[in-house]
Enzyme design. Sequence first.
Site, PDB file in Angstrom:
ATOM      1  N   GLN A 139       8.296  43.065 -26.757  1.00  0.00           N
ATOM      2  CA  GLN A 139       8.689  43.768 -27.970  1.00  0.00           C
ATOM      3  C   GLN A 139       7.459  44.314 -28.686  1.00  0.00           C
ATOM      4  O   GLN A 139       6.842  43.643 -29.513  1.00  0.00           O
ATOM      5  CB  GLN A 139       9.485  42.847 -28.898  1.00  0.00           C
ATOM      6  CG  GLN A 139      10.082  43.621 -30.046  1.00  0.00           C
ATOM      7  CD  GLN A 139      11.096  42.823 -30.833  1.00  0.00           C
ATOM      8  OE1 GLN A 139      11.489  41.732 -30.470  1.00  0.00           O
ATOM      9  NE2 GLN A 139      11.524  43.385 -31.940  1.00  0.00           N
ATOM     10  N   PHE A 140       7.117  45.554 -28.363  1.00  0.00           N
ATOM     11  CA  PHE A 140       5.925  46.182 -28.936  1.00  0.00           C
ATOM     12  C   PHE A 140       6.036  46.341 -30.446  1.00  0.00           C
ATOM     13  O   PHE A 140       5.024  46.417 -31.142  1.00  0.00           O
ATOM     14  CB  PHE A 140       5.636  47.534 -28.277  1.00  0.00           C
ATOM     15  CG  PHE A 140       6.563  48.635 -28.677  1.00  0.00           C
ATOM     16  CD1 PHE A 140       6.234  49.480 -29.732  1.00  0.00           C
ATOM     17  CD2 PHE A 140       7.771  48.837 -28.022  1.00  0.00           C
ATOM     18  CE1 PHE A 140       7.085  50.507 -30.115  1.00  0.00           C
ATOM     19  CE2 PHE A 140       8.622  49.857 -28.385  1.00  0.00           C
ATOM     20  CZ  PHE A 140       8.287  50.690 -29.441  1.00  0.00           C
ATOM     21  N   THR A 141       7.251  46.346 -30.990  1.00  0.00           N
ATOM     22  CA  THR A 141       7.423  46.569 -32.427  1.00  0.00           C
ATOM     23  C   THR A 141       6.870  45.425 -33.273  1.00  0.00           C
ATOM     24  O   THR A 141       6.718  45.581 -34.484  1.00  0.00           O
ATOM     25  CB  THR A 141       8.903  46.795 -32.791  1.00  0.00           C
ATOM     26  OG1 THR A 141       9.657  45.633 -32.440  1.00  0.00           O
ATOM     27  CG2 THR A 141       9.453  48.023 -32.076  1.00  0.00           C
TER      28      THR A 141
END
Length: 163
Positions: free
Chosen positions: A79-81
């Site tokens: 999850q890059f966010t």
Amino acid sequence: MKAIVQRVTKASVSVDGELVSEIKRGLCIFLGISKDDKIEDVNYMAQKVLSIRLFDDEDEKRWMKSVKDLSLELLCISQFTLYHTWKGNKPDFRQAMPTEDSKKLYQAFLERVKTLHKPELVKDGIFGKVRSVLIENDGPVTVEIVSPLKDTKDKAELEEDEK
């Protein structure tokens, strides 16, 4: 490297309506990889995720057992966010590692967790796809783990130790 870890009674991930992975009791791990992360962060996070004590023991004493102690399952989701900053009201993801490099470290994380745990108990979603994640949070229990090199206080302490 940063992880949001949720204790779950069950969790699953789907892509385009197709079930990709599911677990019963265990941990759901959302893993964010920053542009500065290295293999040392992978090793730290894998060890930490497996050793944190979020489960009751056989006498129902709280916070005594880890997912590894109880041979429970893990569902890992990139999850890059998690590495965002705000540009006004819009998230900016420049602190996240670019996709190809991030994919390598995410795969290294999965392999390290499988090596330290039971490989058949470690599941993941499809990297880089839009996913639907269903979680039945147990507790609810949700904790954050940050690699020590990303924490300003820990980084300062590490630098002081090196002197």
